[in-house]
Design a protein around this motif. Sequence first.
Motif, mmCIF file in Angstrom:
data_model
loop_
_atom_site.group_PDB
_atom_site.id
_atom_site.type_symbol
_atom_site.label_atom_id
_atom_site.label_comp_id
_atom_site.label_asym_id
_atom_site.label_seq_id
_atom_site.Cartn_x
_atom_site.Cartn_y
_atom_site.Cartn_z
ATOM 1 N N THR A 138 1.094 -1.577 -0.265
ATOM 2 C CA THR A 138 0.019 0.414 -0.140
ATOM 3 C C THR A 138 1.238 1.141 0.334
ATOM 4 O OG1 THR A 138 0.202 0.356 2.464
ATOM 5 C CG2 THR A 138 -1.669 -0.870 1.313
ATOM 6 N N ASN A 139 -0.019 2.457 -0.282
ATOM 7 C CA ASN A 139 1.023 3.552 -0.412
ATOM 8 C C ASN A 139 0.603 4.323 1.131
ATOM 9 O OD1 ASN A 139 -1.541 3.789 -1.505
ATOM 10 N ND2 ASN A 139 -1.173 5.894 -1.470
ATOM 11 N N THR A 140 1.013 5.108 1.316
ATOM 12 C CA THR A 140 1.043 5.643 2.764
ATOM 13 C C THR A 140 0.721 7.396 2.177
ATOM 14 O OG1 THR A 140 3.200 6.561 2.705
ATOM 15 C CG2 THR A 140 2.669 4.642 4.145
ATOM 16 N N ASP A 141 0.883 8.233 1.226
ATOM 17 C CA ASP A 141 0.299 9.003 0.928
ATOM 18 C C ASP A 141 -0.056 9.771 0.352
ATOM 19 O OD1 ASP A 141 0.439 11.941 1.064
ATOM 20 O OD2 ASP A 141 2.577 12.514 1.419
ATOM 21 N N VAL A 142 -0.417 10.562 -0.442
ATOM 22 C CA VAL A 142 -1.459 11.030 -2.151
ATOM 23 C C VAL A 142 -0.320 10.919 -2.750
ATOM 24 C CG1 VAL A 142 -2.405 12.641 -2.755
ATOM 25 C CG2 VAL A 142 -3.095 11.962 -0.843
ATOM 26 N N ALA A 143 -0.953 10.182 -3.881
ATOM 27 C CA ALA A 143 0.658 10.633 -4.780
ATOM 28 C C ALA A 143 0.134 9.503 -6.207
ATOM 29 C CB ALA A 143 1.849 9.135 -4.546
ATOM 30 N N MET A 144 1.006 9.186 -7.538
ATOM 31 C CA MET A 144 0.861 9.334 -8.970
ATOM 32 C C MET A 144 1.483 7.900 -9.350
ATOM 33 S SD MET A 144 0.326 11.248 -12.138
ATOM 34 C CE MET A 144 2.218 11.180 -12.495
ATOM 35 N N VAL A 145 0.949 6.987 -9.940
ATOM 36 C CA VAL A 145 1.850 5.755 -10.496
ATOM 37 C C VAL A 145 2.282 6.408 -11.505
ATOM 38 C CG1 VAL A 145 1.873 3.875 -10.881
ATOM 39 C CG2 VAL A 145 -0.122 4.235 -10.205
ATOM 40 N N GLU A 146 3.872 6.510 -11.091
ATOM 41 C CA GLU A 146 4.978 7.385 -12.402
ATOM 42 C C GLU A 146 5.439 6.034 -13.279
ATOM 43 O OE1 GLU A 146 8.602 9.851 -12.964
ATOM 44 O OE2 GLU A 146 8.197 8.230 -10.829
ATOM 45 N N ALA A 147 5.736 4.891 -12.735
ATOM 46 C CA ALA A 147 6.067 3.536 -13.439
ATOM 47 C C ALA A 147 5.113 2.164 -12.722
ATOM 48 C CB ALA A 147 7.500 3.401 -13.304
ATOM 49 N N ILE A 148 5.449 1.854 -13.654
ATOM 50 C CA ILE A 148 5.264 0.223 -13.541
ATOM 51 C C ILE A 148 6.625 -0.819 -13.705
ATOM 52 C CG2 ILE A 148 3.432 -2.334 -13.524
ATOM 53 C CD1 ILE A 148 1.191 0.024 -13.466
ATOM 54 N N HIS A 149 6.833 -2.126 -12.851
ATOM 55 C CA HIS A 149 7.990 -2.161 -13.347
ATOM 56 C C HIS A 149 8.563 -3.611 -13.191
ATOM 57 C CE1 HIS A 149 10.920 1.233 -12.408
ATOM 58 N NE2 HIS A 149 10.150 1.398 -11.535
ATOM 59 N N VAL A 150 7.144 -3.955 -12.540
ATOM 60 C CA VAL A 150 6.921 -6.057 -12.332
ATOM 61 C C VAL A 150 5.363 -6.344 -12.591
ATOM 62 C CG1 VAL A 150 7.264 -7.685 -10.782
ATOM 63 C CG2 VAL A 150 8.789 -6.366 -10.654
ATOM 64 N N TYR A 151 5.285 -7.308 -13.387
ATOM 65 C CA TYR A 151 4.018 -7.392 -13.514
ATOM 66 C C TYR A 151 3.616 -9.360 -12.589
ATOM 67 C CZ TYR A 151 3.415 -3.430 -16.479
ATOM 68 O OH TYR A 151 2.861 -2.205 -16.825
ATOM 69 N N PRO A 152 2.496 -9.172 -12.575
ATOM 70 C CA PRO A 152 1.944 -10.539 -12.307
ATOM 71 C C PRO A 152 2.194 -11.699 -12.508
ATOM 72 C CG PRO A 152 0.140 -8.965 -11.746
ATOM 73 C CD PRO A 152 1.372 -8.755 -12.206
ATOM 74 N N GLY A 153 2.998 -12.679 -11.879
ATOM 75 C CA GLY A 153 3.727 -13.902 -12.105
ATOM 76 C C GLY A 153 5.102 -13.808 -12.397
ATOM 77 N N THR A 154 5.869 -12.643 -12.193
ATOM 78 C CA THR A 154 7.572 -12.359 -11.553
ATOM 79 C C THR A 154 7.571 -12.828 -10.558
ATOM 80 O OG1 THR A 154 7.106 -10.825 -13.420
ATOM 81 C CG2 THR A 154 8.865 -10.878 -12.581
ATOM 82 N N ARG A 155 8.644 -13.760 -10.334
ATOM 83 C CA ARG A 155 9.122 -13.442 -9.347
ATOM 84 C C ARG A 155 10.103 -12.731 -9.029
ATOM 85 N NH1 ARG A 155 9.107 -18.991 -7.770
ATOM 86 N NH2 ARG A 155 8.639 -20.683 -9.344
#
Length: 425
Positions: free
Chosen positions: A78-95
């Motif tokens: 989870t996030n602790t403050d207001v923010a915006m998603v800048e980048a996604i580095h890993v997707y489901p199924g990745t070790r």
Amino acid sequence: MDLDSTLKPSNKPNQRRKLIIAALIVSIIIMIWLVQSWLAPTTIPASQLQIASVTQVDFVVKVKGFGRLKSKYQRYLTNTDVAMVEAIHVYPGTRVSKDTVIISLVNPLQAQRLSVARLELARQQASFSEQKINQKSQLLEREANLTLLQSELESAQLRSEAESQLIEQGIVSSLDYKRSLLTVKQLKQRVEIEQKRLVQLAQMHLQRSKVQQELLRQFELNYKVQQQAFDDLKITAGIDGMLQELNVELGQNLTPGTRLAVVGSDSALKAELSIKQSDAEKIALNMPARVNTFSNSKQGEVTAKVTRIDPIVSDGRVMIELDLIGELPANARPDLSIEGHVISNVIANALTIKLPQKAKAHSKAMLFKLNPNTHLAAPINIEFGTLSDNKIQLLDGATVGEQLIISDLSKWQHLATIKIEQESL
């Protein structure tokens, strides 16, 4: 008129008698055939029947279920403050490892807060250093004054000692000698006062330093909090395992506490089995169990034990949790479909047989017992006990080694015997 034909006796009674006799003969033949058909046993080909032998073994009572493998350890990101998603580095199924960055968030206000906290900390550290320098300078000044007074005291003591020897010779007057003693006394008092002032100054500096250090720690803590909040914009896995869920998109604005992703362990797993509610009362904690992962290898099954029984009933089924004890099969992974069973009891030296058609646990039924010598089968009453897998316990009606027909022969139960026709070679 033909008198001969009129007076000749009629043949109709003879014909009627013959017909009656013929009918009786046919009826007797039919009755004989029916009696023979009734007395002769019904014949059923052996290929159409299922025949099982009664065995005596330690009967393992199993409670079966189906379910999935689950991660033993999970972490909700989870996030602790207001923010915006800048980048996604890993997707489901990745070790992932615990330090793998999954999502990068951006919050300009947090960067500003961190800069302010860093500046305040630096200012407080400089103030504390300056205070330490000033305190050291004040202590040195007091120590110098004390040293000077101690020197004056030593000089006055030497003078008074010299005058004490010269006063008898009349070289020094008694008044001057008394003045010298008074000077020594005054200097001693000043030295004592200066020593006390030096001690008090050191104590005061110590208290001020403690206050300043406490204030400095508050600034350091605030800086660490802001730094941690800034670092938390890089969402890391936190544990070694596999990314199981990703619940955000690029550019999405987030409020505090948004569920971003789920990471679960992929080597430490547990099993969740769904069982019938009626079977749940047979299960207790720490009972042994087996889990089948449907692996192609021989190691598709793994030993386990019951660690939790969910008290909630859903659609007539109860969920139980198993701790996997043995070595995991190669195909084991989170959310893998499995089936398994719990060993709820072991009945020693129980009479068992393969489950007959339509048979139920703790009931009575009629089965046909086969005589392998005569190939005749006669109905007998059987009392059933516990059911497990495809076998059922026999409480009464049969002994070890007897052969019972477990096919459904309910339509033949009115017969005394039936004949089992063996296939010719």
